[in-house]
Design a protein around this motif. Structure first.
Motif, PDB file in Angstrom:
ATOM      1  N   MET A 153      93.361  18.266 127.774  1.00  0.00           N
ATOM      2  CA  MET A 153      93.905  17.611 128.973  1.00  0.00           C
ATOM      3  C   MET A 153      92.458  16.999 129.900  1.00  0.00           C
ATOM      4  SD  MET A 153      96.963  17.866 128.879  1.00  0.00           S
ATOM      5  CE  MET A 153      97.559  17.057 130.590  1.00  0.00           C
ATOM      6  N   ASN A 154      91.353  17.587 129.331  1.00  0.00           N
ATOM      7  CA  ASN A 154      90.141  17.236 129.730  1.00  0.00           C
ATOM      8  C   ASN A 154      89.345  16.375 128.930  1.00  0.00           C
ATOM      9  OD1 ASN A 154      87.202  17.356 130.619  1.00  0.00           O
ATOM     10  ND2 ASN A 154      87.758  19.355 132.093  1.00  0.00           N
ATOM     11  N   ARG A 155      89.123  15.211 129.211  1.00  0.00           N
ATOM     12  CA  ARG A 155      88.529  14.006 128.567  1.00  0.00           C
ATOM     13  C   ARG A 155      87.181  14.334 128.196  1.00  0.00           C
ATOM     14  NH1 ARG A 155      91.333   8.442 130.697  1.00  0.00           N
ATOM     15  NH2 ARG A 155      93.457   8.897 130.280  1.00  0.00           N
ATOM     16  N   MET A 156      86.452  14.904 129.212  1.00  0.00           N
ATOM     17  CA  MET A 156      85.008  15.140 128.931  1.00  0.00           C
ATOM     18  C   MET A 156      84.733  16.384 128.025  1.00  0.00           C
ATOM     19  SD  MET A 156      83.618  14.570 133.012  1.00  0.00           S
ATOM     20  CE  MET A 156      81.867  14.925 132.322  1.00  0.00           C
ATOM     21  N   SER A 157      85.437  17.363 128.063  1.00  0.00           N
ATOM     22  CA  SER A 157      85.203  18.609 127.422  1.00  0.00           C
ATOM     23  C   SER A 157      86.061  18.374 126.071  1.00  0.00           C
ATOM     24  CB  SER A 157      85.459  19.723 128.116  1.00  0.00           C
ATOM     25  OG  SER A 157      86.820  19.999 128.563  1.00  0.00           O
ATOM     26  N   GLY A 158      87.073  17.709 125.975  1.00  0.00           N
ATOM     27  CA  GLY A 158      88.005  17.827 125.017  1.00  0.00           C
ATOM     28  C   GLY A 158      88.814  19.098 125.110  1.00  0.00           C
ATOM     29  N   ASN A 159      88.841  19.885 125.919  1.00  0.00           N
ATOM     30  CA  ASN A 159      89.577  21.033 126.008  1.00  0.00           C
ATOM     31  C   ASN A 159      90.662  21.123 127.209  1.00  0.00           C
ATOM     32  OD1 ASN A 159      88.766  22.723 123.421  1.00  0.00           O
ATOM     33  ND2 ASN A 159      86.715  22.651 124.835  1.00  0.00           N
ATOM     34  N   SER A 160      91.255  22.285 127.145  1.00  0.00           N
ATOM     35  CA  SER A 160      92.205  22.601 128.314  1.00  0.00           C
ATOM     36  C   SER A 160      91.948  23.967 128.852  1.00  0.00           C
ATOM     37  CB  SER A 160      93.838  22.165 127.823  1.00  0.00           C
ATOM     38  OG  SER A 160      93.916  20.836 127.476  1.00  0.00           O
ATOM     39  N   ASP A 161      92.794  24.261 129.940  1.00  0.00           N
ATOM     40  CA  ASP A 161      92.719  25.713 130.428  1.00  0.00           C
ATOM     41  C   ASP A 161      94.131  25.923 130.415  1.00  0.00           C
ATOM     42  OD1 ASP A 161      90.092  25.215 131.133  1.00  0.00           O
ATOM     43  OD2 ASP A 161      90.399  24.557 133.105  1.00  0.00           O
ATOM     44  N   PRO A 162      94.780  26.211 129.314  1.00  0.00           N
ATOM     45  CA  PRO A 162      96.389  26.451 129.323  1.00  0.00           C
ATOM     46  C   PRO A 162      96.725  27.773 129.635  1.00  0.00           C
ATOM     47  CG  PRO A 162      95.161  26.986 127.191  1.00  0.00           C
ATOM     48  CD  PRO A 162      94.000  26.350 128.053  1.00  0.00           C
ATOM     49  N   ILE A 163      97.831  27.494 130.512  1.00  0.00           N
ATOM     50  CA  ILE A 163      98.526  28.790 131.036  1.00  0.00           C
ATOM     51  C   ILE A 163     100.057  28.590 130.760  1.00  0.00           C
ATOM     52  CG2 ILE A 163      99.038  27.437 133.334  1.00  0.00           C
ATOM     53  CD1 ILE A 163      98.542  30.150 134.777  1.00  0.00           C
TER      54      ILE A 163
ATOM     55  N   GLU B 275     113.374  29.291 129.244  1.00  0.00           N
ATOM     56  CA  GLU B 275     112.511  28.205 129.309  1.00  0.00           C
ATOM     57  C   GLU B 275     110.846  28.649 129.406  1.00  0.00           C
ATOM     58  OE1 GLU B 275     113.244  26.079 133.053  1.00  0.00           O
ATOM     59  OE2 GLU B 275     115.230  25.696 132.577  1.00  0.00           O
ATOM     60  N   VAL B 276     110.325  27.954 128.522  1.00  0.00           N
ATOM     61  CA  VAL B 276     108.682  28.081 128.319  1.00  0.00           C
ATOM     62  C   VAL B 276     107.974  26.738 128.690  1.00  0.00           C
ATOM     63  CG1 VAL B 276     106.994  28.773 126.689  1.00  0.00           C
ATOM     64  CG2 VAL B 276     109.420  29.704 126.365  1.00  0.00           C
ATOM     65  N   LYS B 277     107.181  26.767 129.428  1.00  0.00           N
ATOM     66  CA  LYS B 277     106.309  25.763 129.818  1.00  0.00           C
ATOM     67  C   LYS B 277     104.815  26.096 129.651  1.00  0.00           C
ATOM     68  CE  LYS B 277     109.431  23.672 133.262  1.00  0.00           C
ATOM     69  NZ  LYS B 277     109.621  23.276 134.816  1.00  0.00           N
ATOM     70  N   VAL B 278     104.139  25.426 129.196  1.00  0.00           N
ATOM     71  CA  VAL B 278     102.627  25.184 129.058  1.00  0.00           C
ATOM     72  C   VAL B 278     101.867  24.204 130.018  1.00  0.00           C
ATOM     73  CG1 VAL B 278     100.649  25.354 127.448  1.00  0.00           C
ATOM     74  CG2 VAL B 278     103.057  26.111 126.698  1.00  0.00           C
ATOM     75  N   SER B 279     101.141  24.724 130.773  1.00  0.00           N
ATOM     76  CA  SER B 279     100.130  23.758 131.616  1.00  0.00           C
ATOM     77  C   SER B 279      98.960  23.995 131.622  1.00  0.00           C
ATOM     78  CB  SER B 279     100.812  24.019 133.154  1.00  0.00           C
ATOM     79  OG  SER B 279     102.331  23.739 133.180  1.00  0.00           O
ATOM     80  N   ASP B 280      97.970  22.820 132.083  1.00  0.00           N
ATOM     81  CA  ASP B 280      96.673  22.819 132.237  1.00  0.00           C
ATOM     82  C   ASP B 280      96.333  23.357 133.666  1.00  0.00           C
ATOM     83  OD1 ASP B 280      93.834  22.629 131.474  1.00  0.00           O
ATOM     84  OD2 ASP B 280      94.086  20.739 132.761  1.00  0.00           O
ATOM     85  N   PHE B 281      95.538  24.429 133.587  1.00  0.00           N
ATOM     86  CA  PHE B 281      95.407  24.906 134.906  1.00  0.00           C
ATOM     87  C   PHE B 281      94.502  24.230 135.890  1.00  0.00           C
ATOM     88  CE2 PHE B 281      92.981  27.908 137.771  1.00  0.00           C
ATOM     89  CZ  PHE B 281      94.147  28.326 138.678  1.00  0.00           C
TER      90      PHE B 281
ATOM     91  N   ARG C 236      92.426  24.171 139.513  1.00  0.00           N
ATOM     92  CA  ARG C 236      91.968  24.853 140.620  1.00  0.00           C
ATOM     93  C   ARG C 236      92.235  24.320 141.917  1.00  0.00           C
ATOM     94  NH1 ARG C 236      88.967  29.260 139.274  1.00  0.00           N
ATOM     95  NH2 ARG C 236      87.695  29.260 137.259  1.00  0.00           N
ATOM     96  N   ILE C 237      92.166  23.158 142.126  1.00  0.00           N
ATOM     97  CA  ILE C 237      92.685  22.335 143.159  1.00  0.00           C
ATOM     98  C   ILE C 237      93.554  21.130 142.609  1.00  0.00           C
ATOM     99  CG2 ILE C 237      91.844  20.595 144.938  1.00  0.00           C
ATOM    100  CD1 ILE C 237      89.024  21.698 144.575  1.00  0.00           C
ATOM    101  N   GLY C 238      94.932  21.210 143.437  1.00  0.00           N
ATOM    102  CA  GLY C 238      95.886  20.418 142.829  1.00  0.00           C
ATOM    103  C   GLY C 238      96.979  20.901 142.054  1.00  0.00           C
ATOM    104  N   LEU C 239      97.775  20.259 141.482  1.00  0.00           N
ATOM    105  CA  LEU C 239      98.841  20.672 140.743  1.00  0.00           C
ATOM    106  C   LEU C 239      98.336  20.975 139.344  1.00  0.00           C
ATOM    107  CD1 LEU C 239     102.101  18.890 142.073  1.00  0.00           C
ATOM    108  CD2 LEU C 239     101.395  21.002 142.744  1.00  0.00           C
ATOM    109  N   ASN C 240      99.163  21.875 138.598  1.00  0.00           N
ATOM    110  CA  ASN C 240      98.664  21.968 137.165  1.00  0.00           C
ATOM    111  C   ASN C 240      99.265  20.826 136.342  1.00  0.00           C
ATOM    112  OD1 ASN C 240      97.699  24.647 137.538  1.00  0.00           O
ATOM    113  ND2 ASN C 240      99.230  25.863 137.132  1.00  0.00           N
ATOM    114  N   LYS C 241      98.762  20.528 135.313  1.00  0.00           N
ATOM    115  CA  LYS C 241      99.191  19.306 134.622  1.00  0.00           C
ATOM    116  C   LYS C 241      99.853  19.806 133.362  1.00  0.00           C
ATOM    117  CE  LYS C 241      95.102  16.619 135.505  1.00  0.00           C
ATOM    118  NZ  LYS C 241      93.814  16.053 134.953  1.00  0.00           N
ATOM    119  N   PRO C 242     101.208  19.327 133.268  1.00  0.00           N
ATOM    120  CA  PRO C 242     102.232  19.834 132.288  1.00  0.00           C
ATOM    121  C   PRO C 242     101.619  19.319 130.913  1.00  0.00           C
ATOM    122  CG  PRO C 242     103.179  18.015 133.235  1.00  0.00           C
ATOM    123  CD  PRO C 242     101.977  18.329 133.905  1.00  0.00           C
ATOM    124  N   MET C 243     101.788  20.337 129.927  1.00  0.00           N
ATOM    125  CA  MET C 243     101.321  20.149 128.530  1.00  0.00           C
ATOM    126  C   MET C 243     102.382  20.240 127.448  1.00  0.00           C
ATOM    127  SD  MET C 243      97.801  22.268 128.782  1.00  0.00           S
ATOM    128  CE  MET C 243      97.310  22.103 126.762  1.00  0.00           C
TER     129      MET C 243
END
Length: 340
Positions: A268-278, A321-327, A329-336
């Motif tokens: 979800m992060n284009r710069m790092s090529g990673n995510s902070d999944p929750i 239900e199971v949901k995975v999101s990109d955490f 810190r500011i704003g809403l988590n992004k659905p993955m």
């Protein structure tokens, strides 16, 4: 018994009568002191001798003093006795039912407050626990800014054995409420739970209790119910140690599991090529959420979860239900992604 009091310049004697009065509910209310015969009181004039004073002569025979003394002595007779408060006298031993409750901690409570910090908006609560059993209530201290509070507060509820037996014709429940304390506004409810106490007689139950009417949260308790005799500290019989889950009975279904890991998640992060999944689980209005794992597409969690729901609710729709999101810190988590 005969009573004799002697002091410098004073000689008092008489036949004493002691009576216990106002005996209600097994407690001594007072002690009545009177005299069977008219006592005597002799007062002597104190005169200096050597380094001190000694009585000399008998002032009691003087008319103006004798009248006063006679009036005092008449007041000490049976018709006009002295009542002495005896509240300090312990009542006779009684059999009682004792309920000991210790509130240990809370876990994953619902956030009711939010505030801004350098790392973005922070969500938390100021929780306390209220307990009640048939009109008796207790309350823990407030733990500031915590969704996983530690209390360690212990409370005792006492009931007369005959009162408990009368109450036992209907459910006797420990009512527990968790509340977020607000200084300027009304306190916010964070969930509640009820524990039936009749089946706990002679037992000590310890474990987690899942909160109702809450998105998430549970409270760790120890509850002991036993017969107790006043004047002693220990139960009359040895207590059986059981798990709190056994107290909830056959009317609920407990689902336990472990969120272990995930693989090949979307970046979800284009710069790092990673995510902070929750990961978030949702089951019949209750939610469990893992921590976020920073900069990972193959996160490892190994976090336990459990849900406690009524059996009839589970039978109607046993779907989680199971949901995975990109955490964020500011704003809403992004659905993955999500599944069930």
């Amino acid at each position: 018994p005969d009573l004799k009091i002697q002091a410098k310049g004073l000689d008092f004697s008489g036949k004493l009568i002691l009576q216990l009065v106002d005996i209600t509910d097994g407690a001594i209310g007072g002690l009545r002191i009177s005299f069977a015969e008219l006592p005597t009181l002799t007062i002597g004039k104190l005169v200096p001798l050597g380094m001190g004073l000694v009585p000399f002569g008998n002032l009691s025979k003087l008319d103006f003093i004798k009248t006063t003394i006679d009036n005092i002595l008449l007041d000490l007779m049976v018709k006009k006795s002295i009542d002495v408060d005896m509240k300090a006298v312990p009542p006779p031993a009684q059999k009682q039912i004792r309920v000991d409750v210790q509130v240990h901690s809370g876990s994953h409570l619902t956030a009711k407050d939010s505030r801004m910090s350098l790392r973005g908006r922070k969500y938390s609560s100021d929780p306390f626990v209220s307990l009640a059993i048939r009109g008796q209530s207790r309350k823990t201290k407030v733990v500031k800014n915590s969704l996983n509070p530690q209390w360690g507060d212990a409370f005792t509820f006492l009931f007369k054995e005959e009162t408990w037996e009368k109450m036992a014709s209907r459910p006797i429940q420990l009512l527990m409420k968790v509340t977020d304390e607000d200084t300027l506004m009304k306190d916010d409810p964070m969930g509640d739970a009820n524990i039936e106490l009749r089946k706990l007689m002679g037992k000590a139950a310890e474990g987690w209790v899942d909160l109702n009417n809450a998105r998430s949260g549970r409270i760790r308790l120890t509850v002991k119910v036993f017969k107790y005799q006043t004047g002693t500290k220990a139960p009359l019989d040895e207590l059986e140690a059981i798990d709190m889950m056994d107290v909830l009975g056959d009317d609920v279904v407990t689902i336990k599991g472990t969120i272990q890991s995930a693989k090949n998640l979307k970046a979800m992060n284009r710069m790092s090529g990673n995510s902070d999944p929750i990961v978030k689980l949702r089951f019949h209005g209750k939610e469990k959420e893992t921590r976020s794992v920073t900069n990972q597409l193959n996160p490892v969690y190994n976090e336990d979860f459990y849900f406690v729901v009524p059996k009839d609710v589970f039978d109607n729709q046993p779907v989680m239900e199971v949901k995975v999101s990109d955490f964020e810190r500011i704003g809403l988590n992004k659905p993955m992604g999500k599944g069930s």
